[in-house]
Motif scaffolding. Structure first.
Motif, mmCIF file in Angstrom:
data_model
loop_
_atom_site.group_PDB
_atom_site.id
_atom_site.type_symbol
_atom_site.label_atom_id
_atom_site.label_comp_id
_atom_site.label_asym_id
_atom_site.label_seq_id
_atom_site.Cartn_x
_atom_site.Cartn_y
_atom_site.Cartn_z
ATOM 1 N N ASP A 160 106.701 -65.135 27.031
ATOM 2 C CA ASP A 160 105.425 -64.434 27.162
ATOM 3 C C ASP A 160 105.591 -62.914 27.277
ATOM 4 O O ASP A 160 104.653 -62.196 27.621
ATOM 5 N N GLN A 161 106.800 -62.415 26.957
ATOM 6 C CA GLN A 161 107.032 -60.970 27.000
ATOM 7 C C GLN A 161 107.689 -60.455 25.713
ATOM 8 O O GLN A 161 108.318 -59.398 25.708
ATOM 9 N N GLN A 162 107.500 -61.185 24.641
ATOM 10 C CA GLN A 162 108.070 -60.770 23.370
ATOM 11 C C GLN A 162 107.080 -59.882 22.615
ATOM 12 O O GLN A 162 105.874 -60.113 22.651
ATOM 13 N N VAL A 163 107.615 -58.868 21.975
ATOM 14 C CA VAL A 163 106.797 -57.940 21.195
ATOM 15 C C VAL A 163 107.329 -57.941 19.766
ATOM 16 O O VAL A 163 108.479 -57.574 19.521
ATOM 17 N N ARG A 164 106.465 -58.351 18.840
ATOM 18 C CA ARG A 164 106.869 -58.429 17.443
ATOM 19 C C ARG A 164 105.644 -58.293 16.561
ATOM 20 O O ARG A 164 104.567 -58.789 16.901
ATOM 21 N N GLY A 165 105.788 -57.622 15.451
ATOM 22 C CA GLY A 165 104.655 -57.484 14.555
ATOM 23 C C GLY A 165 104.955 -56.533 13.409
ATOM 24 O O GLY A 165 106.113 -56.232 13.110
ATOM 25 N N ALA B 53 101.114 -50.816 21.354
ATOM 26 C CA ALA B 53 100.171 -50.973 22.473
ATOM 27 C C ALA B 53 99.301 -52.211 22.272
ATOM 28 O O ALA B 53 99.040 -52.973 23.215
ATOM 29 N N ALA B 54 98.857 -52.437 21.031
ATOM 30 C CA ALA B 54 98.004 -53.592 20.732
ATOM 31 C C ALA B 54 98.770 -54.907 20.845
ATOM 32 O O ALA B 54 98.166 -55.960 21.054
ATOM 33 N N ALA B 55 100.101 -54.829 20.723
ATOM 34 C CA ALA B 55 100.932 -56.039 20.779
ATOM 35 C C ALA B 55 101.413 -56.347 22.195
ATOM 36 O O ALA B 55 102.300 -57.181 22.377
ATOM 37 N N LYS B 56 100.834 -55.689 23.194
ATOM 38 C CA LYS B 56 101.248 -55.919 24.577
ATOM 39 C C LYS B 56 101.156 -57.402 24.927
ATOM 40 O O LYS B 56 100.095 -58.013 24.818
ATOM 41 N N PRO B 57 102.264 -57.996 25.345
ATOM 42 C CA PRO B 57 102.263 -59.435 25.639
ATOM 43 C C PRO B 57 101.605 -59.748 26.979
ATOM 44 O O PRO B 57 101.526 -58.887 27.866
ATOM 45 N N SER B 58 101.156 -60.972 27.114
ATOM 46 C CA SER B 58 100.448 -61.388 28.325
ATOM 47 C C SER B 58 101.318 -61.304 29.569
ATOM 48 O O SER B 58 100.821 -61.092 30.674
ATOM 49 N N GLY B 59 102.627 -61.452 29.407
ATOM 50 C CA GLY B 59 103.518 -61.466 30.564
ATOM 51 C C GLY B 59 103.962 -60.093 31.029
ATOM 52 O O GLY B 59 104.652 -59.982 32.042
ATOM 53 N N ALA B 60 103.563 -59.042 30.318
ATOM 54 C CA ALA B 60 103.985 -57.689 30.695
ATOM 55 C C ALA B 60 103.261 -57.240 31.960
ATOM 56 O O ALA B 60 102.037 -57.321 32.043
ATOM 57 N N LEU C 134 110.045 -50.299 26.617
ATOM 58 C CA LEU C 134 108.901 -51.041 27.137
ATOM 59 C C LEU C 134 109.233 -51.768 28.441
ATOM 60 O O LEU C 134 110.369 -52.187 28.663
ATOM 61 N N GLY C 135 108.241 -51.912 29.272
ATOM 62 C CA GLY C 135 108.395 -52.615 30.537
ATOM 63 C C GLY C 135 108.252 -54.110 30.359
ATOM 64 O O GLY C 135 107.322 -54.730 30.884
ATOM 65 N N ILE C 136 109.170 -54.692 29.592
ATOM 66 C CA ILE C 136 109.142 -56.129 29.310
ATOM 67 C C ILE C 136 110.553 -56.698 29.405
ATOM 68 O O ILE C 136 111.538 -55.955 29.402
ATOM 69 N N ASP C 137 110.642 -58.021 29.456
ATOM 70 C CA ASP C 137 111.908 -58.725 29.374
ATOM 71 C C ASP C 137 111.775 -59.725 28.221
ATOM 72 O O ASP C 137 111.237 -60.820 28.401
ATOM 73 N N PRO C 138 112.214 -59.342 27.009
ATOM 74 C CA PRO C 138 112.035 -60.185 25.825
ATOM 75 C C PRO C 138 112.677 -61.562 25.909
ATOM 76 O O PRO C 138 112.434 -62.405 25.049
ATOM 77 N N ARG C 139 113.479 -61.788 26.954
ATOM 78 C CA ARG C 139 114.082 -63.117 27.099
ATOM 79 C C ARG C 139 113.038 -64.161 27.460
ATOM 80 O O ARG C 139 113.253 -65.361 27.287
ATOM 81 N N HIS C 140 111.892 -63.687 27.969
ATOM 82 C CA HIS C 140 110.809 -64.605 28.319
ATOM 83 C C HIS C 140 109.820 -64.706 27.153
ATOM 84 O O HIS C 140 109.457 -63.696 26.541
#
Length: 232
Positions: free
Chosen positions: A57-62, A198-205, A49-55
């Motif tokens: 607003d870019q965490q994906v969990r569910g 896809a539904a869990a896309k974070p706001s910061g992505a 995924l094009g995210i940085d989970p360290r932030h």
């Protein structure tokens, strides 16, 4: 082992492993290769995924309920008392208790794959954070594992619910079935899992969210999947 290697090599012969495959072709190839083994291989999926989970607003969990289950029987532990404990037992929980269950876990009993707790039990469960946390077993309201509806949570876990969480590199992976599943069943599970991501896309992505998707089996190589063939 040598014979197995030859059969699997033949199954993948002529396949360009750098090519993007439609999910239908990838699943068909995996099932064909898995038929060479003597056990029911697990089919796994990985998404970059094009995210940085360290932030934050870019965490994906569910969690997602796979329509055809995982093919694996999860062992479930539930922290509850009274009526809630009885409901959990009736739903099929493998271990149910309060302080007594806490003592068992502190003593090294970890024979479960999912841990669920009613909200009033969190004071007890909190003492097990150093034991459950590193194993990804700590009950969490966001995952539905801290809930007054413990029976529903047990039923979901037993029925094929898969939890997911992006790792530091932005990779999410999970088992989505067994090689013995039909092609349609595996494809449905894969699409359900990708749909949940896809539904869990974070706001910061920003930019491309789902960058790469691959599927594999226990003994097989990874096959790249064309994202458009599985994304909602």
């Amino acid at each position: 082992m040598a014979k197995l290697g030859k059969r699997m090599k033949k199954a993948y012969e002529g396949l360009d492993r750098t090519a993007l495959l439609a999910v239908e072709e990838a699943v068909k190839t995996l099932k064909g290769a898995a038929s060479a083994t003597k056990f029911d291989e697990t089919v796994e999926i990985s998404l970059n995924l094009g995210i940085d989970p360290r932030h934050a607003d870019q965490q994906v969990r569910g969690a997602v309920q796979l329509p055809n289950g995982t093919g694996k029987s999860l062992r479930v532990a539930v922290f509850a008392r009274g009526d809630k404990a009885e409901e959990a037992k009736a739903a099929g929980a493998d271990f149910v208790g309060a302080e007594d269950l806490m003592e068992q876990v502190q003593g090294g009993m970890m024979d479960f794959d999912r841990c669920i707790a009613s909200p009033d039990m969190m004071a007890i469960v909190g003492r097990l954070g150093k034991v459950l946390g590193p194993r990804g077993l700590m009950p969490n309201p966001k995952l539905g594992t801290v809930t007054p509806n413990v029976a529903d949570a047990v039923a979901a876990a037993k029925g094929g619910e898969v939890q997911f969480r992006a790792e530091k590199a932005g990779i999410v992976h999970a088992g989505v079935g067994k090689a013995s599943f039909t092609e349609d069943a595996l494809i449905e599970n894969i699409r359900a899992f990708v749909g949940a991501i896809a539904a869990a896309k974070p706001s910061g992505a920003k930019g491309t969210y789902v960058k790469r998707i691959s599927v594999t089996s226990t003994m097989g190589p990874g096959l790249k999947v064309e994202p458009s063939s599985v994304l909602p």
